[in-house]
Design a protein around this motif. Structure first.
Motif, mmCIF file in Angstrom:
data_model
loop_
_atom_site.group_PDB
_atom_site.id
_atom_site.type_symbol
_atom_site.label_atom_id
_atom_site.label_comp_id
_atom_site.label_asym_id
_atom_site.label_seq_id
_atom_site.Cartn_x
_atom_site.Cartn_y
_atom_site.Cartn_z
ATOM 1 N N VAL A 133 0.807 -1.226 0.000
ATOM 2 C CA VAL A 133 0.000 0.000 0.000
ATOM 3 C C VAL A 133 0.841 1.277 0.000
ATOM 4 N N HIS A 134 2.157 1.138 0.059
ATOM 5 C CA HIS A 134 3.014 2.328 0.147
ATOM 6 C C HIS A 134 2.835 3.234 -1.076
ATOM 7 N N GLY A 135 2.498 4.492 -0.839
ATOM 8 C CA GLY A 135 2.363 5.458 -1.923
ATOM 9 C C GLY A 135 1.107 5.325 -2.755
ATOM 10 N N VAL A 136 0.169 4.507 -2.293
ATOM 11 C CA VAL A 136 -1.039 4.224 -3.069
ATOM 12 C C VAL A 136 -2.126 5.266 -2.783
ATOM 13 N N ASP A 137 -2.857 5.661 -3.824
ATOM 14 C CA ASP A 137 -3.979 6.591 -3.664
ATOM 15 C C ASP A 137 -5.289 5.867 -3.385
ATOM 16 N N PHE A 138 -5.524 4.773 -4.096
ATOM 17 C CA PHE A 138 -6.763 4.008 -3.953
ATOM 18 C C PHE A 138 -6.447 2.518 -3.882
ATOM 19 N N VAL A 139 -7.357 1.764 -3.235
ATOM 20 C CA VAL A 139 -7.239 0.308 -3.189
ATOM 21 C C VAL A 139 -8.540 -0.309 -3.686
ATOM 22 N N LEU A 140 -8.430 -1.258 -4.613
ATOM 23 C CA LEU A 140 -9.550 -2.109 -4.985
ATOM 24 C C LEU A 140 -9.268 -3.481 -4.382
ATOM 25 N N HIS A 141 -10.003 -3.832 -3.348
ATOM 26 C CA HIS A 141 -9.747 -5.103 -2.658
ATOM 27 C C HIS A 141 -10.658 -6.181 -3.230
ATOM 28 N N THR A 142 -10.159 -6.851 -4.267
ATOM 29 C CA THR A 142 -10.948 -7.896 -4.930
ATOM 30 C C THR A 142 -10.608 -9.292 -4.436
ATOM 31 N N ALA A 143 -9.485 -9.442 -3.753
ATOM 32 C CA ALA A 143 -9.028 -10.777 -3.339
ATOM 33 C C ALA A 143 -9.921 -11.324 -2.232
ATOM 34 N N SER A 144 -10.398 -12.563 -2.415
ATOM 35 C CA SER A 144 -11.199 -13.235 -1.397
ATOM 36 C C SER A 144 -11.286 -14.707 -1.754
ATOM 37 N N PRO A 145 -11.293 -15.593 -0.771
ATOM 38 C CA PRO A 145 -11.357 -17.027 -1.083
ATOM 39 C C PRO A 145 -12.717 -17.421 -1.645
ATOM 40 N N PHE A 146 -12.712 -18.268 -2.655
ATOM 41 C CA PHE A 146 -13.948 -18.795 -3.250
ATOM 42 C C PHE A 146 -13.663 -20.234 -3.675
ATOM 43 N N PRO A 147 -13.990 -21.209 -2.821
ATOM 44 C CA PRO A 147 -13.628 -22.602 -3.116
ATOM 45 C C PRO A 147 -14.596 -23.261 -4.085
ATOM 46 N N PRO A 148 -14.151 -24.268 -4.824
ATOM 47 C CA PRO A 148 -15.057 -24.999 -5.717
ATOM 48 C C PRO A 148 -16.098 -25.800 -4.946
ATOM 49 N N VAL A 149 -15.737 -26.231 -3.734
ATOM 50 C CA VAL A 149 -16.661 -26.987 -2.878
ATOM 51 C C VAL A 149 -16.689 -26.315 -1.511
ATOM 52 N N GLN A 150 -17.887 -26.173 -0.950
ATOM 53 C CA GLN A 150 -18.014 -25.530 0.352
ATOM 54 C C GLN A 150 -17.362 -26.398 1.435
ATOM 55 N N PRO A 151 -16.496 -25.803 2.269
ATOM 56 C CA PRO A 151 -15.871 -26.596 3.344
ATOM 57 C C PRO A 151 -16.871 -26.920 4.445
ATOM 58 N N ARG A 152 -16.589 -27.979 5.169
ATOM 59 C CA ARG A 152 -17.464 -28.331 6.301
ATOM 60 C C ARG A 152 -17.286 -27.336 7.442
ATOM 61 N N ASP A 153 -16.084 -26.825 7.603
ATOM 62 C CA ASP A 153 -15.813 -25.835 8.644
ATOM 63 C C ASP A 153 -15.872 -24.439 8.032
ATOM 64 N N ALA A 154 -16.895 -23.665 8.373
ATOM 65 C CA ALA A 154 -17.094 -22.337 7.781
ATOM 66 C C ALA A 154 -15.913 -21.414 8.025
ATOM 67 N N ASN A 155 -15.184 -21.639 9.114
ATOM 68 C CA ASN A 155 -14.059 -20.756 9.428
ATOM 69 C C ASN A 155 -12.939 -20.823 8.390
ATOM 70 N N GLU A 156 -12.903 -21.908 7.621
ATOM 71 C CA GLU A 156 -11.903 -21.989 6.561
ATOM 72 C C GLU A 156 -12.086 -20.865 5.535
ATOM 73 N N LEU A 157 -13.300 -20.363 5.418
ATOM 74 C CA LEU A 157 -13.568 -19.235 4.534
ATOM 75 C C LEU A 157 -13.717 -17.925 5.291
ATOM 76 N N ILE A 158 -14.378 -17.982 6.447
ATOM 77 C CA ILE A 158 -14.663 -16.759 7.191
ATOM 78 C C ILE A 158 -13.379 -16.051 7.607
ATOM 79 N N ILE A 159 -12.432 -16.802 8.145
ATOM 80 C CA ILE A 159 -11.223 -16.171 8.682
ATOM 81 C C ILE A 159 -10.409 -15.462 7.606
ATOM 82 N N PRO A 160 -10.070 -16.113 6.473
ATOM 83 C CA PRO A 160 -9.312 -15.374 5.460
ATOM 84 C C PRO A 160 -10.105 -14.234 4.822
#
Length: 341
Positions: A75-102
């Protein structure tokens, strides 16, 4: 524009790559995060397929959603951030925290680093998942005023997107001047640039390849990835977008049988394998007994239509998305061109 530097997180992703391409086309300097700098050549391939030459205006930074390391440099020297990164698995995990935490911690990591670097505004990619789930289906179009109930029986992905967006809004309330805007896309379709396919794109791929003998009576919102990228930039630069959510949908929801008909009508022989029959609900429910993914993602949606409104993005930002039909056809044509359908 011209001298402003924009950070796009997750530049190797479907939406991230298109955001980078649009920013470069519009004349911005861009930095993008990747989990490893080994991914840099992959991103450049995606951009070439999008018809974009970075021309020395693109740099890379290694950062991970689950680790603080790398974010201050990103982020050094940045004016704007587009935060598009997020986990999206092909199969839903049994433990929701595997997605919630990241998802939640990654959004907060990006926001915290952006605030400390003096970034003007962050545009967060959320999802319709944070708008239209966990409650009875509305008899009116969904809008940005609606929120998913994360405490209801919803999938881990839906819960992760809802909690991540809630955490972002809570954080920005005390962020001391930094602004936040949020884009909530429905199913993202449009031109594929690489071989890693999102779940929305896989719908079209499975239709085109004849992998499904008939289409279930389920519907989805549709939006072209290029229009989602354009909406992110409008949300980035429009003063009145600060503090706002924007539901990104080309139009109203579209049923899978209708999608199949559009592909047949617009693509002719190329779409010869697309199924023309509609699968009875009972058959889908029986198949769901033996297929966890089908039971989670398809069976609950049978016969239910969630109507959608994109009026806010159109009226406040002047956003003009392509039609559902054009987004679907662009998806199929790119899959054929890449030999993936």
């Amino acid at each position: 524009m011209g001298t402003e530097l924009v950070l796009v997180t997750g530049g190797s992703g479907f939406l991230g790559a298109h955001c980078v391409a649009r920013l470069l086309t519009d004349g911005y300097r861009v930095r993008t995060t990747v989990r490893s700098l080994d991914r840099e050549p992959d991103v450049l391939v995606l951009l070439r397929r999008a018809g974009v030459d970075p021309d020395g205006r693109l740099t890379f930074s290694a950062a991970n959603l689950t680790d603080d390391a790398g974010w201050p440099a990103a982020v050094h020297g940045v004016d704007f951030v587009l935060h598009t990164a997020s986990p999206f698995p092909p199969v839903q995990p049994r433990d929701a925290n595997e997605l919630i935490i990241p998802a939640r911690d990654g959004a907060l990591r990006a926001l915290r680093a952006a605030r400390e670097a003096g970034v003007k505004r962050v545009v967060l990619t959320s999802s319709f998942a944070a708008i239209g789930y966990g409650r009875p289906v509305l008899d009116r179009p969904y809008t940005e005023e609606d929120w998913t109930d994360p405490h209801a029986k919803v999938s881990p992905y839906v819960k992760s997107k809802t909690l991540a967006e809630r955490a972002a809004w809570d954080f920005i309330g005390g962020a001391g001047g930094m602004e936040l805007a949020v884009v909530n896309p429905v199913g993202i379709f449009g031109p594929v640039l690489g071989t890693r396919l999102s779940s929305s794109i896989e719908i079209v791929q499975r239709l085109m390849s004849g992998a499904v003998p008939a289409t279930p009576r389920v519907s989805s919102g549709v939006v072209d990835v290029r229009d989602v990228a354009a909406l992110h930039i409008l949300a980035m630069v429009t003063p009145t977008a600060a503090g706002q959510r924007f539901l990104a949908s080309a139009g109203d929801a579209m049923g899978l049988p209708e999608m199949a008909r559009v592909l047949h009508a617009r693509l002719g022989g190329v779409a010869a394998k697309v199924p023309t029959r509609v699968m009875p609900d009972l058959v889908v429910r029986l198949a769901g007994l033996f297929n966890r993914s089908l039971a989670q993602e398809v069976v609950p949606r049978l016969g239910k239509v969630k109507h959608l409104s994109n009026a806010k993005a159109r009226e406040l930002l002047g956003w003009e998305p392509r039609s559902n039909e054009d987004a679907l056809v662009a998806t199929a044509e790119s899959l054929v061109e890449l030999g993936l359908a």
